[in-house]
Write a protein that holds these residues in place. Structure first.
Motif, PDB file in Angstrom:
ATOM      1  N   GLY A 149       0.816  -1.224   0.000  1.00  0.00           N
ATOM      2  CA  GLY A 149       0.000   0.000   0.000  1.00  0.00           C
ATOM      3  C   GLY A 149       0.844   1.265   0.000  1.00  0.00           C
ATOM      4  N   LEU A 150       2.043   1.181  -0.583  1.00  0.00           N
ATOM      5  CA  LEU A 150       2.903   2.365  -0.700  1.00  0.00           C
ATOM      6  C   LEU A 150       2.714   2.942  -2.110  1.00  0.00           C
ATOM      7  N   ALA A 151       2.992   4.249  -2.247  1.00  0.00           N
ATOM      8  CA  ALA A 151       2.815   4.860  -3.578  1.00  0.00           C
ATOM      9  C   ALA A 151       3.688   4.144  -4.603  1.00  0.00           C
ATOM     10  N   LYS A 152       3.107   3.815  -5.766  1.00  0.00           N
ATOM     11  CA  LYS A 152       3.891   3.109  -6.793  1.00  0.00           C
ATOM     12  C   LYS A 152       4.808   4.112  -7.483  1.00  0.00           C
ATOM     13  N   ALA A 162       2.415   2.907  11.669  1.00  0.00           N
ATOM     14  CA  ALA A 162       2.065   2.736  10.254  1.00  0.00           C
ATOM     15  C   ALA A 162       0.752   3.448   9.956  1.00  0.00           C
ATOM     16  N   TRP A 163      -0.168   3.367  10.897  1.00  0.00           N
ATOM     17  CA  TRP A 163      -1.463   4.016  10.748  1.00  0.00           C
ATOM     18  C   TRP A 163      -1.282   5.530  10.621  1.00  0.00           C
ATOM     19  N   GLN A 164      -0.379   6.066  11.456  1.00  0.00           N
ATOM     20  CA  GLN A 164      -0.157   7.524  11.446  1.00  0.00           C
ATOM     21  C   GLN A 164       0.569   8.003  10.201  1.00  0.00           C
ATOM     22  N   HIS A 165       1.339   7.112   9.593  1.00  0.00           N
ATOM     23  CA  HIS A 165       2.141   7.538   8.432  1.00  0.00           C
ATOM     24  C   HIS A 165       1.781   6.708   7.207  1.00  0.00           C
ATOM     25  N   LYS A 166       0.491   6.545   7.042  1.00  0.00           N
ATOM     26  CA  LYS A 166      -0.023   5.742   5.914  1.00  0.00           C
ATOM     27  C   LYS A 166       0.575   6.191   4.586  1.00  0.00           C
ATOM     28  N   GLY A 167       0.898   5.232   3.742  1.00  0.00           N
ATOM     29  CA  GLY A 167       1.443   5.581   2.424  1.00  0.00           C
ATOM     30  C   GLY A 167       2.954   5.701   2.422  1.00  0.00           C
TER      31      GLY A 167
END
Ligand code: ADP
Length: 503
Positions: free
Chosen positions: A287-290, A344-349
């Motif tokens: 779920g990271l930016a491609k 991870a929730w706080q820094h989504k992406g």
């Protein structure tokens, strides 16, 4: 030379960590050297399902409250190496993990489970179950097989010689003294298993094997000191003449970026375009930016104090503010797991965390990351940093144990002489780790240098060849020495007769 290799894990039958990979890798390398190696492992449900051509060959002794056990013979997948499975359903076929239940609690009967495993392996090694195949050497691994050297030493007749390898001195198989009666330890051997008012399977192996090894030369030195010996340094010093460190290697049929079936696209040193495809797949899965241009930092590990998972957690807010993506997969300490998920929730992406264990994703992370964190407060050998090198991913490690033996810090001098292979820090703190990550990122932004490093580390010989040679030399040495030691002494004693064979 016939070698029976006793281990609680071997890939792909059963795996929780490096022991499984090392067992497979060494067995294959020994076979390539003409050693007749066979494995004995507990008959976990998955192992019985995955083993090739399983066949029940004997009924095992009804001891320690276990009545329905059999010995199953099969082949280790993709290797042609014979495997014996100790099929004791009441001990090994349960919901949960190899060593723990579904809630992460150690199985209450761990002592009985692995004492029974050792007894069955002992019976196999001494011909009790009718097998015509008898080993010259029994190579027992970690505390799970620690009673095996003790049982073999207690034999009247000259049996196989024993080598005991410790993959992590912190796991000792220590149990309250009240389990002792159920273990049926032979007379005269109680001192070999008693350890500060407890029963210790690790001590049994360390004190009774003909030769003891651990998995890197530096760790072998470290564990002789009170600071790093996990309380076993005294026992080890008493065996120091027969104790050495032999480095683990990489098993090439499983860990090779050119042929890895878990990757969406393979790659080789000269054409690493497939690594970019792996990065995109990794970004998608996490779920990271491609973004092919993003720097991806990965961390795959047990989430424990040993692996400095607490320090990684501490650094996440800092990492999240850098122009990088961070992907983590692991399980272990509950509080660390919760902390990581919150970050991870706080820094989504930007920061993505998967709590769990997934072989396919581990391969994808090693291939798709640019930088792999492999820090540790202590590390017997460590395999993830070696996999990182093989896949052109630069590791960040602490200077300890096998990490110190396998990684050379990137400096002007090491780049010049071609030995540079990763970023090393010394202090076992978040600050120490941070300084090495900063250096890695600095180097990453010098593309020519980075690409040269990638080419260089991918081409390194990290296989089992030279280490397997050392084990073969050790087996030969122990056979020769002990033949002289026991010459004439026990020759008149009859070997135990095989019995209870089914066919
Ligand atoms: P350990 O001390 O855990 O044995 P190693 O570096 O020697 O450490 O070996 C770890 C092995 O376990 C590697 O094959 C690594 O890929 C694998 N591993 C660790 N954590 C996970 C996970 N969460 N999912 C899948 N594989 C994992």
């Amino acid at each position: 030379m016939r070698v029976l290799f006793a281990t609680a894990e071997v890939y792909p039958l059963a795996k929780t960590g490096g022991l499984a990979d090392a067992s497979r890798g060494l067995a294959i390398a020994l076979k390539r050297r003409g050693i007749d190696v066979q494995l004995v492992v507990p008959g976990y449900a998955d192992a019985l399902e995955r083993v090739e051509r399983p066949e029940t060959v004997a009924k095992l002794d009804s001891v320690m409250g276990v009545c329905d056990a059999t010995l199953v013979r099969g082949l280790l997948p993709r290797s042609n190496i014979p495997v014996w499975l100790v099929n004791a359903p009441t001990l090994f076929q349960r919901r949960g993990g190899l060593y723990q239940d579904e809630h992460g609690r150690d199985w209450a009967d761990s002592a009985v489970r692995f004492a029974y495993f050792a007894r069955a392996a002992h019976g196999l090694a001494t011909g009790r179950y009718g097998s015509a195949w008898r080993p010259d050497i029994v190579h027992a691994n970690d505390w799970h097989a620690g009673l095996l050297p003790l049982l073999l030493r207690s034999e009247q007749s000259p049996g196989p010689r024993t080598v005991f390898t410790v993959h992590n001195m912190a796991f000792q198989g220590n149990f309250p003294m009240d389990v002792l009666p159920s273990l049926d330890i032979p007379c005269g051997f109680h001192d070999n298993i008693e350890f500060h008012g407890q029963v210790s399977f690790l001590k049994a192996g360390l004190s009774c094997a003909d030769r003891v090894t651990t998995v890197s030369p530096t760790y072998a030195k470290e564990v002789l000191t009170p600071e790093c010996g996990c309380g076993m340094d005294g026992v080890l010093r008493a065996r120091s003449d027969h104790f050495s460190g032999i480095l683990n290697g990489i098993e090439d049929t499983t860990w090779n970026p050119a042929t890895d079936p878990w990757l969406p696209c393979g790659y080789i040193v000269k054409d690493r375009s497939g690594k970019g495809v792996c990065k995109l797949a990794l970004q998608q899965e996490f779920g990271l930016a491609k973004d092919p241009g993003a720097v991806v930092i990965g961390f795959i590990s047990r989430l424990t104090e040993q692996k400095m998972a607490d320090a990684v957690l501490q650094l996440l807010p800092w990492l999240a503010n850098l122009p990088v993506q961070f992907a983590l997969m692991g399980n272990g300490d509950r509080e660390t797991e919760i902390g990581l998920v919150k970050e991870a929730w706080q820094h989504k992406g930007k920061v993505s965390v998967k709590i769990g264990y997934d072989e396919r994703l581990a391969h994808l992370m090693i291939a798709g990351s640019d930088i792999l964190l492999a820090p540790a407060r202590f590390e017997p050998c460590g395999l993830t940093q070696l996999y990182a090198l093989r896949y052109g991913t630069l590791p960040v490690v602490r200077r300890t144990g096998g990490l110190a033996d396998t990684i050379t810090d990137v400096t002007a001098a090491s780049i010049k002489d071609g030995s540079a292979s990763g970023f090393i820090f010394d202090e076992p703190t978040a600050e120490g780790l941070r300084s090495a990550i900063e250096r890695a990122l600095d180097t990453y932004h010098k593309p020519l240098r980075w690409r040269a490093l990638q080419r260089h580390v991918m081409a390194k010989d990290l296989g089992w060849n030279s280490s397997a040679e050392r084990y073969v030399a050790l087996y030969s040495e122990v056979s020769a020495t002990d033949c002289i030691e026991t010459d004439g002494e026990d020759a008149a004693v009859q070997a135990p007769q095989p019995r209870e064979a089914l066919n």
